[in-house]
Design an enzyme around this catalytic site. Structure first.
Site, PDB file in Angstrom:
ATOM      1  N   GLY A   9       0.838  -1.202   0.000  1.00  0.00           N
ATOM      2  CA  GLY A   9       0.000   0.000   0.000  1.00  0.00           C
ATOM      3  C   GLY A   9       0.869   1.247   0.000  1.00  0.00           C
ATOM      4  O   GLY A   9       0.524   2.287   0.556  1.00  0.00           O
ATOM      5  N   GLY A  12      -0.290   4.866  -1.280  1.00  0.00           N
ATOM      6  CA  GLY A  12      -1.361   5.571  -0.588  1.00  0.00           C
ATOM      7  C   GLY A  12      -0.862   6.740   0.249  1.00  0.00           C
ATOM      8  O   GLY A  12       0.330   7.047   0.250  1.00  0.00           O
ATOM      9  N   GLN A  13      -1.790   7.365   0.968  1.00  0.00           N
ATOM     10  CA  GLN A  13      -1.470   8.588   1.720  1.00  0.00           C
ATOM     11  C   GLN A  13      -0.339   8.368   2.730  1.00  0.00           C
ATOM     12  O   GLN A  13       0.646   9.094   2.732  1.00  0.00           O
ATOM     13  CB  GLN A  13      -2.726   9.091   2.449  1.00  0.00           C
ATOM     14  CG  GLN A  13      -2.517  10.446   3.122  1.00  0.00           C
ATOM     15  CD  GLN A  13      -3.509  10.718   4.259  1.00  0.00           C
ATOM     16  OE1 GLN A  13      -4.271   9.851   4.669  1.00  0.00           O
ATOM     17  NE2 GLN A  13      -3.496  11.938   4.756  1.00  0.00           N
ATOM     18  N   ASP A  35       2.284  -1.913  -4.347  1.00  0.00           N
ATOM     19  CA  ASP A  35       0.898  -1.425  -4.378  1.00  0.00           C
ATOM     20  C   ASP A  35       0.242  -2.008  -5.632  1.00  0.00           C
ATOM     21  O   ASP A  35       0.936  -2.567  -6.492  1.00  0.00           O
ATOM     22  CB  ASP A  35       0.893   0.120  -4.453  1.00  0.00           C
ATOM     23  CG  ASP A  35      -0.403   0.716  -3.902  1.00  0.00           C
ATOM     24  OD1 ASP A  35      -0.348   1.457  -2.915  1.00  0.00           O
ATOM     25  OD2 ASP A  35      -1.481   0.436  -4.479  1.00  0.00           O
ATOM     26  N   TYR A 143     -15.717  -0.029   8.061  1.00  0.00           N
ATOM     27  CA  TYR A 143     -14.296   0.246   8.286  1.00  0.00           C
ATOM     28  C   TYR A 143     -13.935   0.018   9.761  1.00  0.00           C
ATOM     29  O   TYR A 143     -12.954  -0.667  10.078  1.00  0.00           O
ATOM     30  CB  TYR A 143     -14.030   1.698   7.875  1.00  0.00           C
ATOM     31  CG  TYR A 143     -12.626   2.193   8.071  1.00  0.00           C
ATOM     32  CD1 TYR A 143     -11.572   1.658   7.354  1.00  0.00           C
ATOM     33  CD2 TYR A 143     -12.362   3.225   8.963  1.00  0.00           C
ATOM     34  CE1 TYR A 143     -10.285   2.132   7.522  1.00  0.00           C
ATOM     35  CE2 TYR A 143     -11.089   3.717   9.136  1.00  0.00           C
ATOM     36  CZ  TYR A 143     -10.044   3.171   8.416  1.00  0.00           C
ATOM     37  OH  TYR A 143      -8.779   3.655   8.585  1.00  0.00           O
ATOM     38  N   LYS A 147     -11.463  -2.746  11.431  1.00  0.00           N
ATOM     39  CA  LYS A 147     -10.282  -2.363  12.231  1.00  0.00           C
ATOM     40  C   LYS A 147     -10.338  -2.992  13.622  1.00  0.00           C
ATOM     41  O   LYS A 147      -9.321  -3.461  14.146  1.00  0.00           O
ATOM     42  CB  LYS A 147     -10.171  -0.834  12.327  1.00  0.00           C
ATOM     43  CG  LYS A 147      -9.752  -0.165  11.019  1.00  0.00           C
ATOM     44  CD  LYS A 147      -8.346  -0.588  10.597  1.00  0.00           C
ATOM     45  CE  LYS A 147      -7.917  -0.004   9.269  1.00  0.00           C
ATOM     46  NZ  LYS A 147      -6.647  -0.553   8.784  1.00  0.00           N
ATOM     47  N   ILE A 173      -5.361  11.998   9.568  1.00  0.00           N
ATOM     48  CA  ILE A 173      -3.974  12.392   9.267  1.00  0.00           C
ATOM     49  C   ILE A 173      -3.943  13.436   8.159  1.00  0.00           C
ATOM     50  O   ILE A 173      -4.513  13.236   7.078  1.00  0.00           O
ATOM     51  CB  ILE A 173      -3.127  11.162   8.900  1.00  0.00           C
ATOM     52  CG1 ILE A 173      -3.089  10.234  10.115  1.00  0.00           C
ATOM     53  CG2 ILE A 173      -1.712  11.575   8.514  1.00  0.00           C
ATOM     54  CD1 ILE A 173      -2.390   8.941   9.864  1.00  0.00           C
TER      55      ILE A 173
HETATM   56  N1  SER Z   1      -8.997   8.908   8.353  1.00  0.00           N
HETATM   57  C1  SER Z   1      -9.830   7.737   8.403  1.00  0.00           C
HETATM   58  C2  SER Z   1     -11.131   7.971   7.762  1.00  0.00           C
HETATM   59  O1  SER Z   1     -11.597   9.081   7.799  1.00  0.00           O
HETATM   60  C3  SER Z   1     -10.038   7.321   9.836  1.00  0.00           C
HETATM   61  O2  SER Z   1      -9.094   6.379  10.179  1.00  0.00           O
HETATM   62  O3  SER Z   1     -11.720   7.061   7.267  1.00  0.00           O
END
Ligand code: SER
Length: 317
Positions: A9, A12-13, A35, A143, A147, A173
Site C-alpha cells: 500500500g 497511498g497517503q 501497491d 471500516y 479495524k 492524518i
Molecule cells: N482517516 C480515516 C477515515 O476518515 C479514519 O481512520 O476514514
C-alpha cells in the site's frame, strides 16, 4: 542483521511518506514499495517497487522470498466512506490482507508486522472526550468493524503464535503529498487546497464537529518509533491510542484566516456527518506516551503553516 522492509500500500497517503522516511533510515534498497498501482516519480526512482495485490498471500510470499523481507508494513485498506459504499469488498481487503500477512509471520517467513488501526474502532457509545485506551467499542461503520476485528486478530496471533505485530489507532492524518481517498477526516486536507485555489470551502461536516487529528510527519515518526521499540515495551498488541491535537472545522477555518484573511467557509453536512459524530472528539494516549515515549510535534498553527507553504511551493494548486 539488517532489515529488509516491505511496504504494502506504498502508493497511498501514509504509504508514500512512510516509504520515503524508511528509505532514508534503512537505505533505499532495503525498503521495497508495493501497491496495485505505481507510486509517484520519487518512489519509483528511489528504490525497488513491485505491483502487488494485498490479498494475494502467495504473491506477497514470493516478494518476501525474493528480497529476504524481515518486516512488513501492511497499509492497504479501504477507508471509512468508500467502505460504506462497498462493504463486502472493504471487509475482504481490510481483513484478508491482514490474515495473509499474519500467517506469513506465524509461518516464520517474516519477523515483524505493522498494521494500522483507527479511531473508527470506537462508536457512539464510547466516551467521546479523552477516549481511554480500554473502553466501550461498538463501531458503526464497516471500516470500524474491520479495524476492531483486525486488532483482535493481531492480539490473537501474538498471544497464540508469538507473532510480533504492532498497531496504532490513527486519528485523522493531515498531509499534502498524497491525498487520501474516501475518508471522513479528509475535509481537513481538502480545506487547505480549496482555501488556496478558490478562497472558499464548503465543509461536509458541521462547524462544531470536533475530531482528533495529526500531521503526517508525526504519524510517520510514531509508526517507526513503535516498530523500533523493544518488544518488552510494546505492552499492547491490539492498537495503541495515539493523539496530537483536536479541533472543529470552525477552529481550523479561523487558523487559515490568519494567513488568508478573505477565506470563507460554509457548511453542508452530508452522510459523513453521522460517521464523524460516532467517533471520539479527543483521545487519551497515555499508554503510547508511557510505553514507547510518544510525543507529538505539530499543533494546528504549525500544521496550517506547513500545509499552506508546501501546497504553494509545490504548485499543487
Ligand atoms: N482517516 C480515516 C477515515 O476518515 C479514519 O481512520 O476514514
Amino acid at each position: 542483521m539488517s532489515e529488509s522492509i516491505l511496504i504494502i500500500g506504498a502508493s497511498g497517503q501514509i504509504g508514500n511518506e512512510l516509504t520515503q522516511a524508511l528509505r532514508l533510515q534503512y537505505g533505499n534498497k532495503q525498503v521495497i514499495a508495493s501497491d496495485i498501482r505505481e507510486g509517484d516519480e520519487e518512489m519509483m526512482r528511489s528504490g525497488p517497487f513491485e505491483i502487488m495485490d494485498a490479498t494475494d498471500k502467495e504473491g506477497i510470499l514470493s516478494i518476501v522470498k525474493k528480497y529476504k523481507v524481515t518486516q512488513v508494513y501492511l497499509l492497504a485498506a479501504m477507508l471509512s466512506v468508500t467502505a460504506e459504499e462497498h462493504p463486502k469488498k472493504a471487509w475482504d481487503l481490510n481483513m484478508n490482507a491482514l490474515l495473509g500477512v499474519l500467517d506469513l509471520a506465524k509461518e516464520k517467513h517474516i519477523k515483524q508486522v505493522y498494521w494500522p488501526s483507527s479511531i473508527a474502532v470506537f462508536g457512539s457509545t464510547t466516551p467521546k472526550e479523552n477516549t481511554p485506551q480500554k473502553t466501550i467499542m461498538e463501531p458503526s461503520t464497516v471500516y470500524g468493524i474491520s479495524k476492531l476485528s483486525g486488532e483482535f486478530w493481531c492480539n490473537y496471533y501474538h498471544e497464540k503464535y508469538g507473532v510480533d505485530v504492532r498497531s496504532i489507532r490513527y486519528p485523522g492524518i493531515i498531509s499534502w503529498k498524497t491525498k487520501p481517498g474516501g475518508g471522513t477526516t479528509d475535509y481537513a486536507i481538502d480545506i487547505y487546497f480549496k482555501a488556496l485555489k478558490e478562497g472558499a470551502y464548503e465543509c461536509f461536516l458541521s462547524e462544531e464537529t470536533r475530531l482528533p487529528m495529526m500531521y503526517m510527519d508525526d504519524a510517520v515518526a510514531a509508526t517507526i518509533q513503535l516498530m523500533q521499540a523493544k518488544p518488552a515495551d510494546v505492552k499492547l498488541r491490539t492498537g495503541y491510542n495515539l493523539a496530537a491535537i483536536d479541533f472543529t472545522p470552525a477552529e481550523m477555518a479561523l487558523e487559515i484566516k490568519k494567513h488568508l484573511p478573505d477565506f470563507k467557509i460554509s457548511y453542508k453536512p452530508d452522510f459523513r456527518q453521522k460517521i464523524a459524530a460516532s467517533w471520539p472528539s479527543s483521545i487519551d494516549d497515555t499508554a503510547a506516551r508511557k510505553d514507547w515515549n510518544w510525543q507529538h510535534q505539530f499543533d494546528l498553527a504549525a500544521i496550517t503553516k506547513e500545509m499552506l507553504k508546501n501546497i504553494k511551493t509545490e504548485s499543487i494548486v
